[in-house]
Design an enzyme around this catalytic site. Structure first.
Site, PDB file in Angstrom:
ATOM      1  N   LYS A   1     -11.725 -17.486 -59.576  1.00  0.00           N
ATOM      2  CA  LYS A   1     -11.168 -16.157 -60.427  1.00  0.00           C
ATOM      3  C   LYS A   1     -12.373 -14.946 -60.628  1.00  0.00           C
ATOM      4  CE  LYS A   1      -8.119 -18.842 -63.514  1.00  0.00           C
ATOM      5  NZ  LYS A   1      -7.083 -17.952 -63.246  1.00  0.00           N
TER       6      LYS A   1
ATOM      7  N   ARG B   1       0.579 -26.288 -61.444  1.00  0.00           N
ATOM      8  CA  ARG B   1       1.614 -26.534 -60.885  1.00  0.00           C
ATOM      9  C   ARG B   1       1.477 -28.138 -60.045  1.00  0.00           C
ATOM     10  NH1 ARG B   1       2.910 -21.431 -57.348  1.00  0.00           N
ATOM     11  NH2 ARG B   1       1.932 -20.668 -59.096  1.00  0.00           N
TER      12      ARG B   1
END
Length: 466
Positions: free
Chosen positions: A240, A314
């Site tokens: 990130k 996920r």
């Protein structure tokens, strides 16, 4: 949590309570009439009375008189109260039990401070006069206690909050509730949890899988709550940017919410079996971190090609959902996750995205969220995007092109075969940049209150809304 008492007659040992007599009533009425917007929910108007008792009176607006308005009034009132001050609240006659609950929730939620903060809670004691609603207070206390716990866990810096530490906190909290059991899996016990091992493989702090259970006698409905528990998210190899990484201590907000709600169900002795599953891992960057292009084998034996290691939530949730389907066979599953930034783009900071193939379950969750003050909006699970998930080397890709929140939900849908499944993408509302009604700056504990409302609506055998 500070104490709130409901009383019609003050305790003999309590501080003397000044009744609202004709003179004070007239002063308050005149001030309210002269102040524009004085009755707006959450608006505080201050009446100074120097050299008299009481020396200061707060007029709290309750808007339309609904539970949410009373919640806002309670939060605003506690923020106007000095840290060491006792707060006396005089209610008008005929206040509904839901309003008392809303007021008490607002007082506790608005008075929250992180448990390791240098300053104490905002008030030592609050007494509410004119409404003996013990049941409403008990419900509010359990709900606020759950929200405080979820906020505390999420606000804890990741320098402390390793998967091992968080699992230990869950075990310690469960030990204070009779009837709650916890199993923590680590090391070789995680052999089938390929997604969790992949995501946690880059960290010096190994992953954990925590299963907490509340199973009261006679319960016939079994609800499984699954919460994403990434204790810090660097994005992994798909790292990130700095600004996106600063708040990633909150990436276990879903796990905090489902744990807190399960403990709240025990506190309220709800007649529903609840199991909370929290896959805990730190998504770090190192030589052992999983890579884009890696193929991951999940708990259910299916495979995913990793196409973005910053879409790790996920991947760990997939293992938990597969475990729930294979081992627990629940009546329904609800998973919460700080999953996608696309959620915030679509719905803003106060609303979560809801995905479910079951309209009745979606409606029941939406209603529970509205009552709790945690909003959500149902988005489509469109099969039109399934071709985007195709992989040449696995059963699916993990982060396909397309609408971000929808694609994540479609990925998760693969892992729980039952139709009674809902996914709440609550990344945006999990954090508040400033005080906002009953929310305090920092972690909001989003989801704990909604889940408790939903579970409370179950009668132990019938799913609300079915």
């Amino acid at each position: 949590m500070f104490d709130i008492r409901l009383t019609d007659v003050p305790d003999e040992t309590a501080t003397r309570v000044v009744p609202v007599g004709p003179e004070l009533d007239a002063e308050m009425s005149a001030l309210a009439a002269a102040t524009e917007g004085a009755g707006t929910a959450g608006r505080i108007t201050v009446l100074p009375r120097p050299l008299r008792t009481p020396s200061r009176v707060l007029l709290a607006g309750v808007g339309d008189g609904g539970e949410a308005a009373w919640r806002a009034a309670g939060a605003a009132a506690i923020r106007e109260t000095a840290d060491d001050e006792a707060l006396e609240i005089h209610l008008p006659s005929g206040v509904a039990p839901a309003s008392v609950r809303g007021l008490a929730e607002g007082l506790w939620l608005g008075g929250y401070r992180y448990r390791d903060a240098p300053r104490p809670p905002r008030a030592r004691e609050v007494r509410i006069h004119g409404a003996a609603r013990a049941e409403s207070l008990a419900e509010a206390r359990a709900t606020a206690r759950a929200a405080w716990l979820a906020r505390d866990l999420t606000n804890t810096p990741s320098s402390l909050k390793s998967p091992e530490w968080l699992a230990g906190q869950i075990v310690a909290e469960a030990a204070t509730r009779p009837g709650v059991t916890v199993t923590v899996r680590a090391g070789d016990e995680l052999a089938r949890f390929g997604g969790l091992l992949a995501v946690g493989g880059g960290s010096a702090s190994p992953p954990r899988f925590v299963e907490m259970s509340w199973q009261p006698p006679g319960a016939t409905t079994h609800v499984v709550l699954v919460g994403k528990g990434i204790t810090f998210d660097t994005g992994g190899i798909s790292i990130k940017p700095r600004d996106a990484m600063k708040l990633m201590k909150k990436d276990m907000g879903g796990a905090a919410a489902v744990i807190a709600a399960t403990l709240g169900a025990a506190d309220l002795n709800l007649p529903v079996r609840v199991t909370a599953l929290t896959p805990l891992a730190e998504n770090a960057v190192s030589g052992s971190a999983f890579r884009p292009g890696d193929v991951i084998t999940h708990y259910d034996g299916s495979t995913s090609e990793n196409t973005n290691s910053d879409a790790e939530g996920r991947i760990v949730l997939a293992d938990a959902l597969g475990y729930a389907a294979d081992v627990l066979h629940p009546d329904l599953v609800i998973n919460l996750a700080t999953l996608t930034g696309a959620n915030a783009v679509a719905l803003g900071k106060r609303t979560a995205a809801l995905f479910s193939p079951d309209g009745e379950l979606a409606a029941a969750l939406t209603a529970a969220g509205a009552a709790a003050g945690e909003l959500m909006w149902r988005l489509p699970l469109s099969d039109d995007y399934l071709d985007n998930m195709r992989s040449d080397v696995a059963d699916r890709v993990s982060a396909p092109a397309g609408p971000g929140s929808v694609m994540a939900a479609l990925f998760l849908r693969d892992f729980f075969g039952g139709a009674r499944w809902a996914h709440l993408d609550m990344s945006a509302p999990s954090w508040a940049e400033a005080h906002d009604l009953e929310l305090t700056k920092g972690a909001t504990g989003w989801g704990a209150r909604t889940l408790l409302r939903y579970l409370s609506a179950l009668d132990g055998g019938q799913q609300a809304g079915a």
